[in-house]
Design an enzyme around this catalytic site. Structure first.
Site, PDB file in Angstrom:
ATOM      1  N   GLN A  54       0.859  -1.179   0.000  1.00 12.53           N
ATOM      2  CA  GLN A  54       0.000   0.000   0.000  1.00 12.53           C
ATOM      3  C   GLN A  54       0.898   1.233   0.000  1.00 12.53           C
ATOM      4  OE1 GLN A  54      -2.120   1.693   3.559  1.00 12.53           O
ATOM      5  NE2 GLN A  54      -3.925   0.816   2.538  1.00 12.53           N
ATOM      6  N   TYR A  87      -5.100  11.154   4.670  1.00 13.72           N
ATOM      7  CA  TYR A  87      -3.741  11.350   4.171  1.00 13.72           C
ATOM      8  C   TYR A  87      -3.793  12.158   2.873  1.00 13.72           C
ATOM      9  CZ  TYR A  87      -2.789   7.983   7.828  1.00 13.72           C
ATOM     10  OH  TYR A  87      -2.723   7.365   9.050  1.00 13.72           O
ATOM     11  N   ARG A 144      -7.742   2.343  -1.834  1.00 15.14           N
ATOM     12  CA  ARG A 144      -8.494   2.456  -0.577  1.00 15.14           C
ATOM     13  C   ARG A 144      -9.093   3.855  -0.496  1.00 15.14           C
ATOM     14  NH1 ARG A 144      -7.001   0.452   5.505  1.00 15.14           N
ATOM     15  NH2 ARG A 144      -7.904  -1.435   4.605  1.00 15.14           N
ATOM     16  N   GLY A 192      -7.968  -6.755  10.166  1.00 14.66           N
ATOM     17  CA  GLY A 192      -6.718  -6.324  10.758  1.00 14.66           C
ATOM     18  C   GLY A 192      -6.500  -6.887  12.140  1.00 14.66           C
TER      19      GLY A 192
END
Length: 792
Positions: free
Chosen positions: A495, A576, A624, A721
């Site tokens: 990623q 982000y 994502r 996760g």
């Protein structure tokens, strides 16, 4: 707290049941109920109870339960009518009765116990009641005047939903819970129907408001006074559903078009005033919860008043006990109502999948507990899923079917989600990453994703974040990839991302999102808007900066390809850099990279196009996204559908659907698989149409969640996760727990000796052989409601 004086405003099931219970627990209580309607007035038809609620009623007041039981209509089946086919799921266990009969039982119980009930009487002013009573109970419904008067204290939140519905009855006595899904010239409409006694059934017609506008917009009466019904709309309902009714009539009772209003309150109490039932909270009728919640509230409040030393402690205990239960029910109800709002996206599913989807829509009924209720139904759906694979296979747990992501074959549907580990040194991965990712690959997952690997030193979130911008970093990552490829059948993805305005922060366990006290670096973003007041104001990027960062992504992409990664995921979520361009909360630009969603997507798409061009054509690229910002004025699910479509049209092979983390003050609706509805919407509006995989992620904690999501068609892959942090062999253990061994769940040769679950104690007690001989082996319960002449 003996000898209390209590006033109850509202003589519905919740208010009456509380009055009866409180008086039963302490006959010295003086309780007065005020009800504006006549004792035999009631709006609605039948009410449905779960076994759990009935168990509580039975133990709390056996006399009430015995009377209710005499009037129950009981059945086990759910029938799904879809495109000329009826699919039945059994073993559910329902009990329903007439709302009017329920009120009569509670009214008589109150009279027997000495509760004063005033009918056709408006309650005195609430301040007068508060002054003259120890406790005032507001059970005056979803439109509570008392709650409205003290809105500044209760702080209600009301959300008007997108479907229109009308509550009707019919003299057609259904045998089970019936879902009729009709594709009319106006659009998709659905009937929720169930019997409540030997004479009639509840008959709720519901549709999206756009469908309603086309069908009923010209005939509906919208300003009817209380008690009157919309006769013209009802006539049209009878015409549209003539095939369902089969000559039977529809019965009206204050029946008019409504939009469901989801209600919650910040608090349920104000001094000696407390809210109960629909005055405090609402939950969509599709999970049959309104009367159930009100009566459970009543039981809890009566018990707390009896158990606690004073009123303040009792009301505090009541809210502490009930609020988590109500929130859980509201989450399930929200999932259910949203499913019906979007039903048009599901009607093209095969009948087996559609039936499974509708039965599991609230996410409370799952693949595994449905298998316990009706193993034949689940076996049929599992068999359909196996036949529907590109290469038909033998039935197995859905999570262990293979999947093709672009041109890449994955051995199963489990993905180890990207999780930041904050364990790199100056951007360099360490042996920790080899062990962390290698152990997850050995644990059976089909695809293992790295953490967000940063494209530059300034693109790191923390000093412990890894990168892919030096030859030394590439070499370490190649070692990790070689281990995964050399010792497992898993695939490994990288990623790539840039922290943007969320960079230069402490390690997570030192203070998540908190700025570094020293040794930090400049943070950048689309606009000078900080992530929070505590974070640094980012420098607004120039177009020259954008080109430079895009080329950093390209260089990292080429490095990742040389390292041998199988999949590349572009991180456009969680606030982000690329995500902050998409959200209007963080992007205030006025040039071609700001303003409309199309403009805000421009730079992320430019980066994606450059990455896709630099990445080998035979290897997949996923993206994502954050499907909602969980904040007013931010992106929502409608925007997310457009974002997903844009990336898919630019060549993305998969969309990894996460949410939030764009602003510090977000208010996410956390809960079990809480992000799955966003993946569901994107898969059924974009993924199926364009052949793009959709990955669900977020609070998926069990293999049952995974199987349920896949079978219902809510996602193609599931990323987990924290379960993999808890158990690196999570996927293989999931196979063992389901009694499965075979394709998609192959244990590494050194681990095969441990592929069976260890024994935890003796389970080999004598079998009840003679009992089995006498009674036979039990099967799925398929009781139908077929009342005889002796039923009330």
């Amino acid at each position: 707290m003996s000898g209390m004086r209590t006033a109850v405003v509202g003589g519905g099931p919740g208010g009456l049941y509380f009055a009866a219970l409180a008086k039963q627990l302490d006959p010295t209580h003086e309780i007065t109920v005020w009800e504006r309607n006549a004792p035999d007035d009631t709006f609605g038809f039948g009410v449905v109870f779960s076994d759990e609620t009935l168990g509580g009623i039975e133990h709390a007041d056996p006399a009430v339960y015995r009377e209710m039981e005499r009037h129950f209509a009981r059945w086990d089946d759910i029938d799904v009518h879809h495109r000329g086919r009826v699919t039945t799921s059994g073993g559910h266990g329902f009990a329903a009765m007439s709302r009017k009969e329920l009120l009569g039982i509670l009214q008589r119980r109150c009279a027997d116990l000495g509760v004063t009930v005033h009918f056709r009487a408006e309650a005195p002013d609430v301040e007068q009641l508060r002054a003259g009573n120890d406790l005032v109970l507001a059970g005056d419904g979803a439109n509570s005047a008392i709650r409205t008067r003290y809105a500044d204290v209760f702080r209600p939140t009301v959300e008007t939903r997108r479907c229109k519905y009308m509550w009707l009855g019919t003299d057609l006595v259904f045998e089970a819970f019936e879902f009729y899904v009709e594709e009319t010239p106006h659009g998709v409409m659905q009937i929720h129907g169930y019997p409540y006694d030997r004479t009639g059934s509840t008959f709720i017609v519901e549709m999206h408001e756009d469908v309603w506008q086309r069908a009923f917009g010209d005939v509906a009466a919208l300003d009817l006074p209380p008690g009157e019904s919309d006769t013209k709309s009802i006539e049209l309902v009878e015409q549209l559903f003539a095939g369902v009714l089969g000559g039977h009539r529809v019965v009206a009772n204050n029946s008019k078009w409504l939009n469901f209003r989801s209600l919650s309150n910040e608090t349920w109490r104000h001094g000696n005033l407390v809210l109960i039932g629909d005055a405090a909270h609402t939950a969509h009728f599709s999970i049959g919860s309104g009367t159930k919640l009100a009566m459970e509230d009543a039981l809890a409040l009566a018990a707390c008043l009896h158990e606690q030393p004073d009123l303040d402690a009792a009301l505090t205990a009541y809210e502490q006990e009930r609020r988590p239960v109500v929130l859980s029910t509201q989450r399930a109800a929200r999932a259910s109502l949203e499913w019906f709002e979007d039903i048009a996206h599901y009607v093209d599913q095969p009948p087996e999948q559609f039936a499974f989807n509708i039965v599991t829509r609230s996410r409370r009924v799952t693949h595994d507990n449905l298998r316990l209720r009706d193993p034949e139904f689940v076996a049929g759906v599992d068999a359909w899923f196996a036949r529907s694979q590109p290469e038909p296979a033998e039935p197995r747990p859905p999570m262990f079917h293979s999947f093709r992501l672009g041109g890449l074959e994955l051995r199963n549907r489990v993905v180890v989600s990207a999780m930041d580990m904050y364990s790199a040194v100056d951007g360099l991965p360490t042996d920790f990453h080899l062990v962390h990712l290698g152990s997850k690959a050995l644990g059976g997952a089909g695809l293992v994703m790295t953490e967000m690997v940063c494209v530059s030193p300034e693109g790191r979130i923390t000093p412990g974040c890894s990168g892919l911008y030096t030859p030394e970093q590439e070499a370490v990552w190649a070692r990790v990839v070689d281990f995964v490829h050399g010792t497992t059948d898993a695939r490994i993805g990288v990623q790539l991302g840039h922290s943007g305005r969320k960079g230069s922060t402490r390690l997570m366990w030192e203070g998540i999102d908190e700025p570094l006290p020293e040794g930090g670096w400049e943070v950048v973003g689309p606009s000078p808007v900080p992530y929070s007041p505590a974070n640094a104001v980012p420098r607004e990027l120039t177009e020259a900066d954008l080109v430079e960062i895009r080329e950093q992504f390209v260089a990292s992409t080429r490095s990742a390809a040389r390292a041998g990664f199988d999949v590349l995921e572009l991180h456009c979520a969680h606030g982000y850099l690329l995500s902050s361009f998409i959200s209007p909360l963080s992007n205030h630009r006025t040039d071609r990279y700001g303003g409309t969603l199309e403009n805000r997507l421009r730079y992320p798409l430019e980066v994606f196009d450059a990455v896709r061009a630099a990445w080998p054509a035979d290897r997949p690229v996923t993206v994502r996204i954050s499907a909602t910002d969980w904040y007013e004025g931010g992106t929502d699910v409608d925007d997310a559908v457009r974002v997903a479509r844009a990336f898919a049209e630019h060549g993305a092979d998969g969309i990894d659907v996460s949410t939030g983390q764009v602003v510090k003050d977000e208010r996410p609706a956390f809960g079990r698989s809480y992000q799955t509805p966003y993946a569901d919407r994107i898969r059924n509006e974009v993924g199926r149409e364009l052949g793009v995989a959709v990955i669900a992620v977020g609070a998926l904690s069990s293999w049952d969640d995974v199987n349920s999501i896949l079978l219902a068609g809510r996602a193609d892959l599931c990323a987990l996760g924290r379960p993999h942090l808890y158990d690196p062999q999570w996927t293989l253990h999931a196979a063992a727990e389901q009694g499965y061994s075979g394709p998609g769940a192959e244990w590494p040769a050194p681990f095969r000796a441990g592929s069976r679950r260890p024994q935890t104690g003796r389970t080999d007690g004598p079998r009840p052989r003679l009992q089995l001989v006498r009674e036979g082996v039990g099967g799925t319960r398929h009781a139908r409601w077929r009342p005889g002449p002796d039923r009330p």
